[in-house]
Design an enzyme around this catalytic site. Structure first.
Site, PDB file in Angstrom:
ATOM      1  N   GLY A   1      44.644  43.201  37.613  1.00  0.00           N
ATOM      2  CA  GLY A   1      44.328  42.048  36.767  1.00  0.00           C
ATOM      3  C   GLY A   1      44.104  40.817  37.622  1.00  0.00           C
ATOM      4  O   GLY A   1      43.825  40.921  38.816  1.00  0.00           O
TER       5      GLY A   1
ATOM      6  N   THR B   1      44.581  37.226  39.669  1.00  0.00           N
ATOM      7  CA  THR B   1      45.498  36.771  40.724  1.00  0.00           C
ATOM      8  C   THR B   1      46.672  35.958  40.149  1.00  0.00           C
ATOM      9  O   THR B   1      47.821  36.192  40.557  1.00  0.00           O
ATOM     10  CB  THR B   1      44.707  35.980  41.793  1.00  0.00           C
ATOM     11  OG1 THR B   1      43.699  36.873  42.316  1.00  0.00           O
ATOM     12  CG2 THR B   1      45.583  35.502  42.924  1.00  0.00           C
TER      13      THR B   1
ATOM     14  N   VAL C   1      48.220  36.239  37.272  1.00  0.00           N
ATOM     15  CA  VAL C   1      49.198  37.160  36.672  1.00  0.00           C
ATOM     16  C   VAL C   1      49.807  38.058  37.761  1.00  0.00           C
ATOM     17  O   VAL C   1      50.977  38.430  37.687  1.00  0.00           O
ATOM     18  CB  VAL C   1      48.581  37.971  35.502  1.00  0.00           C
ATOM     19  CG1 VAL C   1      49.599  38.954  34.935  1.00  0.00           C
ATOM     20  CG2 VAL C   1      48.100  37.042  34.398  1.00  0.00           C
ATOM     21  N   GLY C   2      49.029  38.338  38.799  1.00  0.00           N
ATOM     22  CA  GLY C   2      49.560  39.101  39.939  1.00  0.00           C
ATOM     23  C   GLY C   2      50.796  38.410  40.523  1.00  0.00           C
ATOM     24  O   GLY C   2      51.760  39.063  40.917  1.00  0.00           O
TER      25      GLY C   2
ATOM     26  N   GLU D   1      46.227  44.939  42.453  1.00  0.00           N
ATOM     27  CA  GLU D   1      44.763  45.021  42.528  1.00  0.00           C
ATOM     28  C   GLU D   1      44.215  43.807  41.798  1.00  0.00           C
ATOM     29  O   GLU D   1      44.137  43.792  40.568  1.00  0.00           O
ATOM     30  CB  GLU D   1      44.286  46.333  41.882  1.00  0.00           C
ATOM     31  CG  GLU D   1      44.760  47.585  42.601  1.00  0.00           C
ATOM     32  CD  GLU D   1      44.060  47.792  43.949  1.00  0.00           C
ATOM     33  OE1 GLU D   1      42.947  47.281  44.135  1.00  0.00           O
ATOM     34  OE2 GLU D   1      44.654  48.457  44.819  1.00  0.00           O
TER      35      GLU D   1
ATOM     36  N   CYS E   1      35.605  43.514  39.032  1.00  0.00           N
ATOM     37  CA  CYS E   1      36.346  42.760  40.052  1.00  0.00           C
ATOM     38  C   CYS E   1      35.572  42.636  41.355  1.00  0.00           C
ATOM     39  O   CYS E   1      35.687  41.645  42.059  1.00  0.00           O
ATOM     40  CB  CYS E   1      37.696  43.413  40.297  1.00  0.00           C
ATOM     41  SG  CYS E   1      37.559  45.156  40.709  1.00  0.00           S
TER      42      CYS E   1
HETATM   43  P1  NAD Z   1      44.040  41.390  31.421  1.00  0.00           P
HETATM   44  O1  NAD Z   1      44.027  40.123  30.611  1.00  0.00           O
HETATM   45  O2  NAD Z   1      43.706  42.654  30.755  1.00  0.00           O
HETATM   46  O3  NAD Z   1      45.441  41.462  32.115  1.00  0.00           O
HETATM   47  C1  NAD Z   1      45.832  42.557  32.886  1.00  0.00           C
HETATM   48  C2  NAD Z   1      47.191  42.980  32.434  1.00  0.00           C
HETATM   49  O4  NAD Z   1      48.122  41.943  32.646  1.00  0.00           O
HETATM   50  C3  NAD Z   1      47.242  43.331  30.953  1.00  0.00           C
HETATM   51  O5  NAD Z   1      47.894  44.576  30.793  1.00  0.00           O
HETATM   52  C4  NAD Z   1      48.030  42.198  30.341  1.00  0.00           C
HETATM   53  O6  NAD Z   1      48.840  42.630  29.270  1.00  0.00           O
HETATM   54  C5  NAD Z   1      48.877  41.701  31.479  1.00  0.00           C
HETATM   55  N1  NAD Z   1      49.122  40.260  31.393  1.00  0.00           N
HETATM   56  C6  NAD Z   1      48.238  39.291  31.119  1.00  0.00           C
HETATM   57  N2  NAD Z   1      48.823  38.089  31.147  1.00  0.00           N
HETATM   58  C7  NAD Z   1      50.130  38.289  31.448  1.00  0.00           C
HETATM   59  C8  NAD Z   1      51.276  37.436  31.616  1.00  0.00           C
HETATM   60  N3  NAD Z   1      51.171  36.123  31.491  1.00  0.00           N
HETATM   61  N4  NAD Z   1      52.438  38.006  31.924  1.00  0.00           N
HETATM   62  C9  NAD Z   1      52.549  39.343  32.066  1.00  0.00           C
HETATM   63  N5  NAD Z   1      51.508  40.195  31.914  1.00  0.00           N
HETATM   64  C10 NAD Z   1      50.318  39.689  31.600  1.00  0.00           C
HETATM   65  O7  NAD Z   1      43.065  41.302  32.604  1.00  0.00           O
HETATM   66  P2  NAD Z   1      42.602  40.069  33.404  1.00  0.00           P
HETATM   67  O8  NAD Z   1      43.735  39.519  34.166  1.00  0.00           O
HETATM   68  O9  NAD Z   1      41.775  39.152  32.543  1.00  0.00           O
HETATM   69  O10 NAD Z   1      41.592  40.878  34.356  1.00  0.00           O
HETATM   70  C11 NAD Z   1      40.569  40.280  34.993  1.00  0.00           C
HETATM   71  C12 NAD Z   1      40.947  40.042  36.425  1.00  0.00           C
HETATM   72  O11 NAD Z   1      41.366  41.269  36.991  1.00  0.00           O
HETATM   73  C13 NAD Z   1      39.821  39.568  37.282  1.00  0.00           C
HETATM   74  O12 NAD Z   1      40.291  38.586  38.153  1.00  0.00           O
HETATM   75  C14 NAD Z   1      39.409  40.794  38.048  1.00  0.00           C
HETATM   76  O13 NAD Z   1      38.818  40.511  39.283  1.00  0.00           O
HETATM   77  C15 NAD Z   1      40.706  41.506  38.197  1.00  0.00           C
HETATM   78  N6  NAD Z   1      40.492  42.930  38.338  1.00  0.00           N
HETATM   79  C16 NAD Z   1      40.804  43.495  39.517  1.00  0.00           C
HETATM   80  C17 NAD Z   1      40.556  44.837  39.718  1.00  0.00           C
HETATM   81  C18 NAD Z   1      40.855  45.484  41.032  1.00  0.00           C
HETATM   82  O14 NAD Z   1      40.810  46.696  41.089  1.00  0.00           O
HETATM   83  N7  NAD Z   1      41.168  44.747  42.077  1.00  0.00           N
HETATM   84  C19 NAD Z   1      40.024  45.602  38.687  1.00  0.00           C
HETATM   85  C20 NAD Z   1      39.754  44.987  37.483  1.00  0.00           C
HETATM   86  C21 NAD Z   1      40.001  43.658  37.308  1.00  0.00           C
END
Ligand code: NAD
Length: 498
Positions: A188, A190, A192-193, A210, A244
């Site tokens: 997801g 950065t 939230v990472g 990731e 991503c």
């Molecule tokens: P998303 O909103 O689906 O979130 C990912 C997960 O995090 C979900 O399961 C969600 O429930 C959880 N989440 C969201 N907010 C949270 C919080 N505040 N606290 C705890 N958990 C939480 O996805 P996203 O973040 O919108 O994804 C898009 C991002 O992910 C982009 O930056 C993209 O580059 C990155 N991405 C990376 C890869 C990779 O393989 N490196 C792949 C796909 C997406």
């Protein structure tokens, strides 16, 4: 329904009993994943179409078949991957066994993202199971149709004592992250990472993150700009740019920019002869919030050289190109994650390298050039999760390459054998015999000069020297020593010197 802590605790009990550690269990689960993907491919494709209007081709190539390939690779190699890895030994340990044992961490949590909702949950699941872990999967709530299908189908195929799907949004993920896991795999954004890593730090749980970021493209002079435009446009329009590793922005010289825009227009006409809005190959933006976010980028840009058609009700935006962008422009602030391509003119390749190095390390980097020096410049003077020369996205299709970021674009990697490695702890094992105490007593006090000399002789590493002539005497000497040691026994030799 049982609470999260009850689910995890019951999984931990099953894990400790050793159920998931056997080759048979792992193989059975991997075969079940394959069967599940095969028997539900239509249902999954429909869900992907509902969430993102994914075409059948994108659903199969990037999601379902992509996962099947990884499962097949795991099944074909699992026995080999599970074998203890023998390591080199020195004279001190020549009678001992030394090896690396790949062990499952225990109960793992996989948190998936919405853009590739099948791939980003099933690929980690494959590696987690291959490595012998229990797993909780939390698909993204932003792709609800796919999340629901995964929750319905996976329990029918998999061992429910050890593998569970838990659906929910931020509150559910937050509650899961409060629990103790043995490994967390997160895909997801950065920001939230960072939340995930902070939660993991409470128990010092190892993580694989990731993440995302802005993946730059550099286009050199003297390239075939028609081919470059086709490839960049393909990368920017797969899943409507919601990838991503999508090419986020382009850097090139001003004259290259102007020609590239013409070629991008040609490529759009080539890909979508009846207009992009009529094409069933073109995805939609996942949610109203993301649509408005991307629209704002275009609305606040000065030079929109190609303005893609827009239908707000349908969350649709055609490929859009913004030119003469500067570092302060809105499109250069955050990852675009949509079908908008900013082009920023730069002086030359060195200026592009400097620009990249003054920002966070990207997840992917793309360089289009015929010039070896330019390739070397980007390869040696920049850093990113991956680097692809003269194409985009294709590096992710090679499971022999690790997929992951560096720094703010992520930590850890996966795909193919790397997923198995990521979900395994490499345990060092040294197995000695309770014999030869006189040799071992060399390291016990009282210390003497003689003991020190023998220990130094046995354990000091020598620098490698180039050339066979230098190497040969050491080889011959080493062989003689080994033969004598084997024949006479280290114990006798040491007691002779004492
Ligand atoms: P998303 O909103 O689906 O979130 C990912 C997960 O995090 C979900 O399961 C969600 O429930 C959880 N989440 C969201 N907010 C949270 C919080 N505040 N606290 C705890 N958990 C939480 O996805 P996203 O973040 O919108 O994804 C898009 C991002 O992910 C982009 O930056 C993209 O580059 C990155 N991405 C990376 C890869 C990779 O393989 N490196 C792949 C796909 C997406």
């Amino acid at each position: 329904m049982a609470s999260y802590s009850e689910i995890i605790s019951s999984m931990r009990t099953v894990f400790r009993a050793g159920k998931t550690k056997t080759y048979q269990w792992r193989k059975q689960q991997l075969n079940s994943i394959l069967r599940c993907l095969d028997e539900n491919r239509d249902q999954l494709s429909e869900a992907l179409n509902k969430d993102l209007r994914k075409s059948k081709m994108e659903s199969l190539v990037f999601e379902i078949d992509y996962c099947k390939n990884d499962a097949v690779e795991a099944l074909n190699n699992l026995e080999e991957w599970m074998k203890p890895e023998k390591v080199k030994k020195g004279l001190m340990n020549m009678m001992d066994k030394a090896y690396i044992k790949r062990e499952p961490f225990g109960v793992s949590l996989v948190i998936g993202a919405w853009n590739y909702p099948v791939q980003l949950t099933i690929l980690p699941l494959i590696g987690a199971v291959a490595a012998g872990n229990c797993v909780i999967i939390k698909p993204s709530e932003i792709s609800p149709a796919t999340a629901t299908v995964l929750e319905q189908i996976l329990p029918k195929y998999l061992d429910n004592d050890c593998i569970k799907v838990i659906n929910g949004g931020v509150p559910e993920t937050t509650a899961l992250l409060a629990e103790r896991f043995d490994f967390i795999f997160y895909t997801g954004s950065t920001p939230v990472g960072k939340i995930v890593m902070q939660a993991a730090s409470k128990y010092l749980t190892p993580v694989c993150l990731e993440l995302g970021g802005k993946s730059p493209v550099y286009v050199d002079r003297n390239c075939d700009l028609s081919a470059v435009a086709n490839r960049i446009l393909w990368g920017k329009t797969c899943n409507s740019g919601q990838i991503c590793i999508a090419p986020d922005y382009v850097m090139c010289q001003k004259e290259v920019q102007d020609e590239l825009v013409t070629k991008l227009k040609d490529a759009i006409a080539l890909f979508y002869p009846d207009g992009v809005e009529k094409s069933s190959d073109y995805c939609r933006i996942v949610s109203e919030r993301h649509f408005q976010r991307i629209k704002k980028l275009v609305d606040n840009s000065k030079n929109v050289a190609i303005r893609g058609p827009v239908d707000e009700k349908d969350k649709f935006m055609g490929p859009t190109v913004v030119t003469d962008v500067t570092p302060d422009d809105i499109t250069m602030q955050e990852e675009i994650f949509g079908p908008v391509l900013p082009i920023m003119p730069v002086r030359d390749a060195n200026a592009a390298v400097d620009f990249i190095n003054n920002r966070e390390k990207p997840l992917a980097m793309y360089v289009f050039t015929n010039n070896k020096e330019t390739v070397d410049n980007f390869t040696n003077n920049t850093s990113s999760g991956s680097l692809c020369i003269n194409d985009v996205l294709m590096q992710a299709g090679l499971s022999s390459l690790p997929f992951g970021g560096v720094g703010s674009s992520g930590t850890g990697n996966y795909h193919g054998k790397f997923t198995f490695e990521t979900f395994s702890h490499r345990r060092s094992v040294l197995q000695k015999e309770l014999k030869m105490e006189s040799v071992n007593s060399l390291r016990y006090p009282p210390f003497t000069e003689k003991k020190l000399n023998i220990i130094s002789w046995l354990s000091t590493k020598k620098l490698k020297r180039a050339g066979l002539g230098t190497f040969l005497p050491y080889f011959v000497f080493g062989t003689i020593i080994a033969v004598v040691l084997k024949a006479v026994g280290l114990e006798k030799i040491v007691s002779y010197f004492k």
